[in-house]
Design a protein around this motif. Sequence first.
Motif, PDB file in Angstrom:
ATOM      1  N   CYS A  75      16.435 -23.076  49.311  1.00  0.00           N
ATOM      2  CA  CYS A  75      15.379 -22.922  48.310  1.00  0.00           C
ATOM      3  C   CYS A  75      15.593 -21.656  47.477  1.00  0.00           C
ATOM      4  CB  CYS A  75      14.012 -22.941  48.980  1.00  0.00           C
ATOM      5  SG  CYS A  75      13.585 -24.575  49.604  1.00  0.00           S
ATOM      6  N   SER A  88       6.886 -27.706  44.220  1.00  0.00           N
ATOM      7  CA  SER A  88       6.996 -26.968  45.470  1.00  0.00           C
ATOM      8  C   SER A  88       5.970 -27.460  46.496  1.00  0.00           C
ATOM      9  CB  SER A  88       6.787 -25.468  45.225  1.00  0.00           C
ATOM     10  OG  SER A  88       6.543 -24.806  46.461  1.00  0.00           O
ATOM     11  N   LEU A  90       6.317 -26.146  49.525  1.00  0.00           N
ATOM     12  CA  LEU A  90       6.692 -25.152  50.543  1.00  0.00           C
ATOM     13  C   LEU A  90       5.487 -24.695  51.355  1.00  0.00           C
ATOM     14  CD1 LEU A  90       9.133 -22.940  48.458  1.00  0.00           C
ATOM     15  CD2 LEU A  90       9.744 -24.420  50.399  1.00  0.00           C
ATOM     16  N   SER A  92       3.165 -21.907  53.066  1.00  0.00           N
ATOM     17  CA  SER A  92       2.739 -20.635  52.477  1.00  0.00           C
ATOM     18  C   SER A  92       3.474 -19.437  53.081  1.00  0.00           C
ATOM     19  CB  SER A  92       1.234 -20.458  52.646  1.00  0.00           C
ATOM     20  OG  SER A  92       0.900 -20.453  54.015  1.00  0.00           O
ATOM     21  N   ALA A  95       6.437 -19.635  50.497  1.00  0.00           N
ATOM     22  CA  ALA A  95       6.271 -20.067  49.104  1.00  0.00           C
ATOM     23  C   ALA A  95       6.151 -18.906  48.131  1.00  0.00           C
ATOM     24  CB  ALA A  95       5.044 -20.980  48.990  1.00  0.00           C
ATOM     25  N   GLU A  99       8.768 -18.991  45.032  1.00  0.00           N
ATOM     26  CA  GLU A  99       8.264 -19.440  43.730  1.00  0.00           C
ATOM     27  C   GLU A  99       8.373 -18.328  42.687  1.00  0.00           C
ATOM     28  OE1 GLU A  99       4.383 -20.939  44.642  1.00  0.00           O
ATOM     29  OE2 GLU A  99       5.172 -22.591  45.850  1.00  0.00           O
ATOM     30  N   SER A 111       3.243 -25.807  41.959  1.00  0.00           N
ATOM     31  CA  SER A 111       3.203 -25.484  43.382  1.00  0.00           C
ATOM     32  C   SER A 111       1.914 -25.944  44.056  1.00  0.00           C
ATOM     33  CB  SER A 111       3.322 -23.966  43.571  1.00  0.00           C
ATOM     34  OG  SER A 111       2.987 -23.630  44.901  1.00  0.00           O
ATOM     35  N   ALA A 113       1.314 -24.586  47.087  1.00  0.00           N
ATOM     36  CA  ALA A 113       1.040 -23.523  48.060  1.00  0.00           C
ATOM     37  C   ALA A 113      -0.109 -22.648  47.579  1.00  0.00           C
ATOM     38  CB  ALA A 113       2.291 -22.690  48.278  1.00  0.00           C
ATOM     39  N   THR A 153      -0.231 -23.679  39.677  1.00  0.00           N
ATOM     40  CA  THR A 153      -0.598 -24.067  41.044  1.00  0.00           C
ATOM     41  C   THR A 153      -1.671 -25.146  40.991  1.00  0.00           C
ATOM     42  OG1 THR A 153      -2.329 -22.391  41.163  1.00  0.00           O
ATOM     43  CG2 THR A 153      -0.137 -21.750  41.913  1.00  0.00           C
TER      44      THR A 153
END
Lengths: 372, 372, 372, 372
Positions: A75, A88, A90, A92, A95, A99, A111, A113, A153
Amino acid sequence: MTTVLPARKLKVGILGATGTVGQRFIVLLETHPLFTIHALGASPRSAGKPYDQVVRWKMNAPYTKAVGSLVVQACEPQPFADCDVVFSGLDSSVAGDVESAFLKADIAVFSNAKNHRMGANIPLIVPTANPEHLTVIEHQRAQHNLKYGFLVTNANCSTTGLVVVLRALQDAFGPLSHVMVTTMQAISGAGYPGVSSLDILDNVIPLIDGEEDKMETEVAKILGSVLPDNSGFRALDNTVVSATCNRVAVVDGHTECVSVKFARSTDPSFSPPTVAEVDKVLSDFQSESQLLGCYSAPKHPIVVATQPDRPQPRLDRDTHGGNTVTVGRIRPCPVLDLKFTLLVHNTVLGAAGSSILNAELAVAKGVLKARE
Amino acid sequence: MTTVLPARKLKVGILGATGTVGQRFIVLLETHPLFTIHALGASPRSAGKPYDQVVRWKMNAPYTKAVGSLVVQACEPQPFADCDVVFSGLDSSVAGDVESAFLKADIAVFSNAKNHRMGANIPLIVPTANPEHLTVIEHQRAQHNLKYGFLVTNANCSTTGLVVVLRALQDAFGPLSHVMVTTMQAISGAGYPGVSSLDILDNVIPLIDGEEDKMETEVAKILGSVLPDNSGFRALDNTVVSATCNRVAVVDGHTECVSVKFARSTDPSFSPPTVAEVDKVLSDFQSESQLLGCYSAPKHPIVVATQPDRPQPRLDRDTHGGNTVTVGRIRPCPVLDLKFTLLVHNTVLGAAGSSILNAELAVAKGVLKARE
Amino acid sequence: MTTVLPARKLKVGILGATGTVGQRFIVLLETHPLFTIHALGASPRSAGKPYDQVVRWKMNAPYTKAVGSLVVQACEPQPFADCDVVFSGLDSSVAGDVESAFLKADIAVFSNAKNHRMGANIPLIVPTANPEHLTVIEHQRAQHNLKYGFLVTNANCSTTGLVVVLRALQDAFGPLSHVMVTTMQAISGAGYPGVSSLDILDNVIPLIDGEEDKMETEVAKILGSVLPDNSGFRALDNTVVSATCNRVAVVDGHTECVSVKFARSTDPSFSPPTVAEVDKVLSDFQSESQLLGCYSAPKHPIVVATQPDRPQPRLDRDTHGGNTVTVGRIRPCPVLDLKFTLLVHNTVLGAAGSSILNAELAVAKGVLKARE
Amino acid sequence: MTTVLPARKLKVGILGATGTVGQRFIVLLETHPLFTIHALGASPRSAGKPYDQVVRWKMNAPYTKAVGSLVVQACEPQPFADCDVVFSGLDSSVAGDVESAFLKADIAVFSNAKNHRMGANIPLIVPTANPEHLTVIEHQRAQHNLKYGFLVTNANCSTTGLVVVLRALQDAFGPLSHVMVTTMQAISGAGYPGVSSLDILDNVIPLIDGEEDKMETEVAKILGSVLPDNSGFRALDNTVVSATCNRVAVVDGHTECVSVKFARSTDPSFSPPTVAEVDKVLSDFQSESQLLGCYSAPKHPIVVATQPDRPQPRLDRDTHGGNTVTVGRIRPCPVLDLKFTLLVHNTVLGAAGSSILNAELAVAKGVLKARE
């Protein structure tokens, strides 16, 4: 209204591709008209191997051979340099830094996360609630001197269902002063292996770590407004939220019992909206994602159930592909003004689906573009 | 403190003996030091046959051969004429008339049915919350000219758990102005066959017919006071209750997420009790059933869970034999004053257990006696 | 018949005390008339801290304050040197070496782990099936020059239920040539956190790693005989077992569908026993644990269900405290000779309960004694 | 290979339209290219009212407004006289007479009910197992002097999954002498309300009334052959089936653990097929429904799972739209020859889906035609 298509299909990278959210991204993107899966990222342990060898697939739809043969990447920005956009999923625990690195490498990131959600110029967007927050992307690009990149996000899964309905109510009846919400959340929200079966069979878990705090803080940002100079957001400061979060034995779909009080309720001349008025306002609610013809946009952001004992997770979570919120049991609240129950598909609209619809909005608004 | 024993074991009749509540009565009474099962009543279809032949037993403890060989009676006063006390687990479709007939026939009845709960001089008693309401029995006897008979009801299963805690809070911190409660109720509350498995597996049902209304009205009577002339009850008139009731995939044990506001909260000098104060008040709460040494009285009417993710139905419902209420997650509420989660065993304290403990209280207070 | 008591209560150590099996040991031993909990062992991470601080308690009965305040020990012989007996609920990843060390240190060990089960002079005992295998302890003591110590294992949870019934059938009708068994096993068999809820809610897992092999091999040792010189065991060599193991959404209680063929079935003059004969043989079956009056011995090792749709895990697992096996649906098998369904409580008789009952047998037979 | 289309869409009637199977028919037929829903039949109580008013919809996909506004008919031939084909999801308590009446009225009927399955010239067809049995329709028509009408049944849901695999094995490796099957069946197989939640939560029910008998008898007819004169069927007479049927807490999808012995196994020169051979035979199996390009035909009648812990109902039931059978865990059986586990979607291929695919086969073969 037709789907807005980019000049070519956008190349997509998926971070956290072996996890629950990552697998959902793959299912939703494999047949998507705007996007094509181009790169998959996972933990160092999986990197370098074909996806087929490292994934423990838990979706009830299969992935294609093309996806299965993709070699998983670490990543890091470099292997995703030719992606037009990265989703994403991912955890947390990693992340935040990953990111940020992608953003700095001029890559557009959507994202799931929690890490960057409350960042000053990071849009926290539920696509059928506050798509206008995308305008802050320009400020991000200016700050970091980016051409393609930005970071958007989406909200916590429980917040997501709630704010769509609150936005519709707020638009129609004015600001809300108080919101009480008690959730009954699905096990898939905790990922895999996530919740132990011994904790949930014939049981309820009355605590989800950190979840109540997320619900109480995210609502104010999402329902707030963009600052006049587009440099960030002004959160609601007069809406008090009290959340109680429980885990129940449901695979997918968070149920939320909500009571609200309108700010104008203290005005003696105010009478709360009737059930019929609320029903109509929710049923008629439209968001920019519908108006712009986004591919994954549900026909209606909110569906009001017609049967008195609905919404129910097993029966209603897949309505409009899982991107709608179903509301039922609208009635007066003896303590606040209005009560209702809502259902949101926590891994579609509540996670991967929001990211994808956010990306579709960004394409439609010309913010997300194919690399040249 | 020792259990108060009557001169001889009291002969018990059980109405609705083949149903879920009736079966629970049998399990709880078979080894009881004060009571002996003497007669069983069920529908006309079952009457005249040995219990063994008509019951579809669904408890996870067996019944004795003695009970199995009892010939089931019709639910009429005559075959129960020599019972000292009758417990009614009848369905509300028939309970009203049957219980009235037993009362008129001078038989003491403890009923789980909802029919007579709101009757003017009918005590609605949760044994660890308002045992003092038993004093109205005298008025009943005078009205109907009875020597042994009377009628006492217990509350709806969800109400039961709630009022024990509200009573403790009210005693310590003064009246409550607002109560919001969202329940996650067990399937056993609906009897057998009750809830279809297709409705509850991987699902939540967000409606239980009539349940919210019961919770909102029963609380005021239970937490109210006996009229000075003992002729009835004065309900609380300044406590507003808002209930939302859901069914979840749990066998036994109702979980309730509660928020309350204290009446004194409008007084600027009032500060709500701290978590530690509430914890102590609940943990220390004692009811007359403890003070009188009743056999089934839980050591503590309320147990405060020490783990942050409790109470949980599967792990906590059987504490103190299912007659205690477990409370956890005590914390401030951003909207009202105080939030917490409670658990009550719906078929023990929430049903048959309450009736039996009420009868033990009546014995200890000298109201329920052996026929001479 | 009364329980045989040792001169004083035996001091008990529990290895793996924080795990699922360890917690069950604590529940079963806290009120035991022969044993008193003296020492608890767990992983190095937990050692040195009070049990209260390190356990994540998942039983639905509480542990006492005395147990909670015990300081957890490392799983080495020294801190357990004054224990009269040690029960091991250790994970198989460490059980092998630890238990060997305890044996060499002259400590009596009853183990749930699989590691030593097939050892040449290690008894593999299901207490209501083959208690006579305890006689090999003498050979162990001679080999290792021990005064108090020995090592006894109990069987895999699924094997346990099966062999009790097979033993009864074999005793009455002669050897079995073929056994087919398909299990539906409870989640508690996998420990905590064990089975992910996403794998079992609305689902069946058709594989339990290694379980079928255990069932197929352990049966032959358990139903076999002790060698004439007591130096080991002669396994059955003419009984073929075919096992298929599934995990289902049940908390406790393994259900097993069994078909068997009798060795004499190839003899044209043989007719398989009738359902009534099998019912009687199973119902009348007695083991040494009953005859010796062991405290935890079920009244009947096998209970034949009288209702046609039994046994059921939720309703039958706790019969006789979880130490009995319930059998139902006895009927001819069109392919082999006889079919039936059995239920065993996997964490009582199938695990900790077997160990404890084995220890009671060892006390009754004078093999397990208080240290002087 | 393309779907064979009739001259116009065939008008479809659905009997038992408000039940679980009827609702599934509606979901599967609403978007079907060959069929259009024309008439709905239900109980007299529902007749005369719009479907919308009488159905308690339990599918997780909605029905169209067109279907909702259809006025429900009584289940008599007259109101269905202009239907080209009728699908019956009737309960067996009424299906026998109703379906006979439709047949005599010259209406083509595909039935899910058990009543006529064993009729001498009634085809009992699993579309991916024995489509050639459709040839007996000519004999039916001659017997009753019909132009359009006939009656075809499909098998019990558990039988359905089993025979597809047995047919593939039999075709490749010769007749089977013995079949042992233990099922773990989904609750949806019992209709609505069907199984009580109190019977299945944290539980297994080890009996499904009549189910084992159906499995043991239907297999022989389905795997048997059409008589030379097409007047009926010759059942297998050398295949012994032993079935054990259980209900588990799964919404949809029956799991079956199967062991088989090949007839040639008694021949000393025979060695059972290897796992690889069986895998290939099952994976390559094709039925006439594929060869004729039927719309609902799964790409493969049988999919062999590649993961060792599959098939699992929640993850595999929807493969190829629920019309395929998934097989896993292929391995030798120590008692018979071969073991494996299969999964069938009980309300798709196991019920409504079979009927529809049978009708598609009948269209492709020219037996089912539009009325002129």
